[in-house]
Design a protein around this motif. Structure first.
Motif, PDB file in Angstrom:
ATOM      1  N   ILE A  25      -9.966  12.562   7.037  1.00  0.00           N
ATOM      2  CA  ILE A  25     -10.794  11.246   6.918  1.00  0.00           C
ATOM      3  C   ILE A  25     -10.971  11.081   8.605  1.00  0.00           C
ATOM      4  CG2 ILE A  25     -10.446   8.679   6.824  1.00  0.00           C
ATOM      5  CD1 ILE A  25      -8.869   9.381   4.270  1.00  0.00           C
TER       6      ILE A  25
ATOM      7  N   GLN B 147     -13.705  13.168   9.614  1.00  0.00           N
ATOM      8  CA  GLN B 147     -14.929  12.915   9.149  1.00  0.00           C
ATOM      9  C   GLN B 147     -15.722  11.435   9.817  1.00  0.00           C
ATOM     10  OE1 GLN B 147     -14.862  12.385   4.635  1.00  0.00           O
ATOM     11  NE2 GLN B 147     -13.655  14.332   4.493  1.00  0.00           N
TER      12      GLN B 147
ATOM     13  N   TYR C 121      -5.191  12.719   5.570  1.00  0.00           N
ATOM     14  CA  TYR C 121      -5.234  11.510   6.573  1.00  0.00           C
ATOM     15  C   TYR C 121      -6.249  11.991   7.648  1.00  0.00           C
ATOM     16  CZ  TYR C 121      -2.422  12.957  10.439  1.00  0.00           C
ATOM     17  OH  TYR C 121      -1.988  13.594  11.495  1.00  0.00           O
TER      18      TYR C 121
ATOM     19  N   ALA D 232     -11.586   8.939  -2.539  1.00  0.00           N
ATOM     20  CA  ALA D 232     -11.095  10.019  -1.952  1.00  0.00           C
ATOM     21  C   ALA D 232      -9.720  10.489  -3.018  1.00  0.00           C
ATOM     22  CB  ALA D 232     -10.689  10.038  -0.859  1.00  0.00           C
TER      23      ALA D 232
ATOM     24  N   GLU E 189     -20.105  15.197   2.789  1.00  0.00           N
ATOM     25  CA  GLU E 189     -19.984  13.867   3.100  1.00  0.00           C
ATOM     26  C   GLU E 189     -21.272  13.104   2.667  1.00  0.00           C
ATOM     27  OE1 GLU E 189     -20.384  12.129   7.317  1.00  0.00           O
ATOM     28  OE2 GLU E 189     -18.491  13.024   7.014  1.00  0.00           O
TER      29      GLU E 189
ATOM     30  N   VAL F  59     -11.486   3.636  -0.149  1.00  0.00           N
ATOM     31  CA  VAL F  59     -10.901   4.967   0.382  1.00  0.00           C
ATOM     32  C   VAL F  59     -10.186   5.680  -0.719  1.00  0.00           C
ATOM     33  CG1 VAL F  59     -10.215   6.285   2.191  1.00  0.00           C
ATOM     34  CG2 VAL F  59     -11.465   4.480   2.574  1.00  0.00           C
TER      35      VAL F  59
ATOM     36  N   ALA G 121      -4.754   7.203   8.379  1.00  0.00           N
ATOM     37  CA  ALA G 121      -6.039   7.412   8.866  1.00  0.00           C
ATOM     38  C   ALA G 121      -6.617   6.556   9.601  1.00  0.00           C
ATOM     39  CB  ALA G 121      -6.876   8.119   7.801  1.00  0.00           C
TER      40      ALA G 121
ATOM     41  N   PHE H 284     -15.873   9.019   2.062  1.00  0.00           N
ATOM     42  CA  PHE H 284     -14.891  10.060   2.338  1.00  0.00           C
ATOM     43  C   PHE H 284     -14.590  11.144   1.208  1.00  0.00           C
ATOM     44  CE2 PHE H 284     -13.737   6.379   4.978  1.00  0.00           C
ATOM     45  CZ  PHE H 284     -13.818   7.196   6.367  1.00  0.00           C
TER      46      PHE H 284
ATOM     47  N   ALA I  72      -4.414   6.724   3.300  1.00  0.00           N
ATOM     48  CA  ALA I  72      -5.817   6.028   3.928  1.00  0.00           C
ATOM     49  C   ALA I  72      -5.240   5.088   5.091  1.00  0.00           C
ATOM     50  CB  ALA I  72      -6.529   5.307   2.834  1.00  0.00           C
TER      51      ALA I  72
END
Length: 143
Positions: A27, A30, A24, A56, A4, A52, A66, A13, A63
């Motif tokens: 994310i 994280q 998802y 990613a 990260e 994102v 998430a 991400f 995304a």
């Protein structure tokens, strides 16, 4: 989990496709980890969904899922024209403990890397230590 990194939004991400954990969920995890470690705080803005997706290499719907999951948990709030903001930290009150743990773990991991251990070696050693210590205390290590 991939490494990260932080950027102007406090987090970048990275998706590890070898884990079997949905992108998802990675994310979401994280963001939770960044909150737990104090790397994100209330008022911070998450990167826009388009960023994102680019960072990613994921589908826009992944995304969005998430971000909607985080919002459903009351952790973030999407504001029109502003972005997605952190509005709740479920780990508040434990920040000092978590930050100290992160600092100690960072030192252990740096030493392990310097000793030539791989990421998988380190993850396995940490997992085994956690399991051994929780069993010693009579608690279940299952999560």
């Amino acid at each position: 989990m991939g490494q990260e990194r932080e950027d102007m939004h406090g987090i970048v991400f990275l998706i590890d496709r070898s884990t079997g954990v949905p992108a998802y969920r990675q994310i979401v995890n994280q963001v939770l980890a960044a909150l737990r470690l104090g790397r994100l705080v209330i008022g911070d803005q998450l990167p826009p969904v388009t960023e994102v997706v680019r960072q990613a290499s994921i589908n826009v719907n992944t995304a969005l899922k998430a971000y909607k999951t985080l919002e459903a948990q009351g952790i973030t709030l999407a504001k029109q024209g502003i972005g997605t903001l952190i509005v709740h930290n479920p780990f508040l009150g434990n920040e000092t403990v978590h930050r100290k743990l992160a600092e100690r773990l960072d030192a252990v991991v740096v030493q392990a890397i310097n000793d030539g251990l791989t990421d998988d070696d380190i993850k396995l050693a940490l997992s085994m230590a956690l399991e051994r210590l929780t069993l010693t205390k009579g608690r279940s290590s299952a999560t």
